[in-house]
Scaffold this motif. Sequence first.
Motif, PDB file in Angstrom:
ATOM      1  N   TYR A   1       2.504   1.655  -3.550  1.00  0.00           N
ATOM      2  CA  TYR A   1       1.538   2.240  -4.486  1.00  0.00           C
ATOM      3  C   TYR A   1       1.268   3.708  -4.145  1.00  0.00           C
ATOM      4  O   TYR A   1       1.138   4.565  -5.036  1.00  0.00           O
ATOM      5  CB  TYR A   1       0.228   1.454  -4.456  1.00  0.00           C
TER       6      TYR A   1
ATOM      7  N   LEU B   1       4.026   5.886  -5.351  1.00  0.00           N
ATOM      8  CA  LEU B   1       3.960   6.030  -6.812  1.00  0.00           C
ATOM      9  C   LEU B   1       2.899   7.045  -7.215  1.00  0.00           C
ATOM     10  O   LEU B   1       3.091   7.845  -8.142  1.00  0.00           O
ATOM     11  CB  LEU B   1       3.667   4.669  -7.461  1.00  0.00           C
TER      12      LEU B   1
ATOM     13  N   ASP C   1       0.835  -1.201   0.000  1.00  0.00           N
ATOM     14  CA  ASP C   1       0.000   0.000   0.000  1.00  0.00           C
ATOM     15  C   ASP C   1       0.870   1.252   0.000  1.00  0.00           C
ATOM     16  O   ASP C   1       0.591   2.225  -0.711  1.00  0.00           O
ATOM     17  CB  ASP C   1      -0.913  -0.010   1.236  1.00  0.00           C
TER      18      ASP C   1
ATOM     19  N   GLY D   1      -3.254   1.920  -1.623  1.00  0.00           N
ATOM     20  CA  GLY D   1      -2.415   3.060  -1.948  1.00  0.00           C
ATOM     21  C   GLY D   1      -2.982   4.396  -1.512  1.00  0.00           C
ATOM     22  O   GLY D   1      -2.273   5.408  -1.563  1.00  0.00           O
TER      23      GLY D   1
END
Length: 655
Positions: free
Chosen positions: A409, A412, A406, A457
Amino acid sequence: MGILSIAPQHVRFAFKLATAIVLALFVGFHFNLETPRWAVLTAAIVAAGPAFAAGGEPWSGAIRYRGMLRIIGTFIGSIAALGLIIAMIRAPGLMLLVCCIWAGFCTWISSLVKVENSYAWGLAGYTALIIVITIQTEPLLAPQFAVERCSEIVVGIVCAIVADLLFSPRSIKQQIDRELDALLVDQYRLMQLCVAHGDSEAVDKAWGDLVRRTAALEGMRSNLNMESSRWAWANRRLKALNTLSLTLITQACETFLVQNTRPDSVPDTFRELFAEPVETVKDVHRHLKRMRRVIIWTGERDTPVTVYSWIGAATRYLLLKRGVVGNTRISAIEEEILDQEVVIKPASAERHHAMVNFWRTTVSCTLGALFWLWTGWTSGNGAMVMIAVVTALAMRLPNPRMVALDFVYGMLVALPLGAFYFLVILPSTQQSMLLLCISLAVLAFFIGIEVQKRRLGSLGALAGTINILVLDNPMTFHFSQFLDSALGQLVGALLAFVVILVIRDNSRERTGRTLLNQFVSAAVSAMTTNKARRKENHLPALYQQLFLLLNKFPGDVAKFRLALNLIIAHQRLRTAPVPVNADLSAFHRQLRNTADRVISASNDDKRRRNFQQLLDELAIYQEKLQIWAAPRQVIESVQRLTAMLHKYQHALTDS
């Protein structure tokens, strides 16, 4: 369609999160805090963390309690950091290594304490690391930085709590009232199944569901306790209701098991009474009154012990339930029920799991430090901080790998989202505090909705975006610095994820065996003539361990039945009239010591030897019971326990 399908409580919490962040931002800039970013980040994490865990708007008190834990953890970490700096200021490399070990130590403790309190210890670990890393160039500023960090975090927590209070937090009280009614009805239906001696799979499913719901009710009690001090009376009753619910489950299952060997153990009168269907609590109340009249007419001796105990526990449940619903003053009768027994806390069975978590945190932080020192990368310190944050927060949760993923992500997503805000939004709002607040409120609102849906995320993206934005005083815009910071936290999250994958947690089987042996030890410890020890209530602790077993081995019915049989044996032996004399008392201590050595054995060979010794001592104990003319009830209970341990010897001793 996605916006139209958003529930009202999702929108309310999104506004709450946005308000918390805007308040922290405004206060931070108004009072000229050194780094308002910490206040904003704290407000976001304190408010969004419980929502992500709950999968919706958190109950009243959850944000306040998490905020208090964050304050405690920050102060512990700050004090530890100052101690390390004073002791090792002349050896910065060694100081950094010891700080990595401190982070691992805090993760180890957080894996052993209650789940709701583990957050404070995890925070203490990475707070010390943040301070030690930040003052590497100017160590004399450590006290000032520690004080600033604590003050900024307190500001963020206060803003989160104020926002929570402004948007009328949800009380869990009504849900508790409904669950108490539904739980009693289902307890009655489980007893109906057990008295009728129906399908064993249906019984397994029913009692498994009730164990989970009773554990969930205990979690609701914790939320109610955090909500307000005005629920103190209800909280005391709910503690006792947790024990009564577990007692009802135990007595019902024992009624079922007794009929495996004695089909006529339940008289036809009670079979007919339990055969009548129930739909509401009023139906249960009416049937219990009829059963109590039958017991008065026929006599207690003609009523099976398990049925008699179940009816008594259900009656006490009804009495305390009324008090919880009305939150009235505790009566003398209720006080007698509440003070009946001393509840014993369970010993942790996850020591090996905690040690794995210690090595994961220590190794990942050490690797981050070596990477930073080797490369000299300016954002290597940011990577180290992210490593500590991810490992500290992930380790206590059931699936650390998914938590780390998580964060990966989230980092990112934070890179392009943060770049958009850094390059476009924030420079355009420099002349207006109002525009700056609105821009961050919009970000918080939409991420707040996604956090409640547990979108992978989302929580990481919220923390990562705020962390890399230049919310300092004064604000400066250097793109290279922004890019370094963004890449640093991404590299840190990736490295933590890799370490979690490489250092595998192989503690599942060991934890399961330790839990089963703790059930054995509890059953053996119930054989005592000490009055104070016999008053100790181990049932909540045993069922808490059973619930952990359910989570570790979902679908393993054999383990659940063995654990349940051992819990029933414990309850049966606890009330058994064991003869009081010095010889048996001394042998009871010997049995307890041997059972403890089975749990603490370092390898399978020692465990098998200690377990065999326990079986031999139980055989001798049965002979002693015969010599001292113990009642038949005691001898049969010990015989059943011994036969069970012989049957499942391999499951209890082999890895």
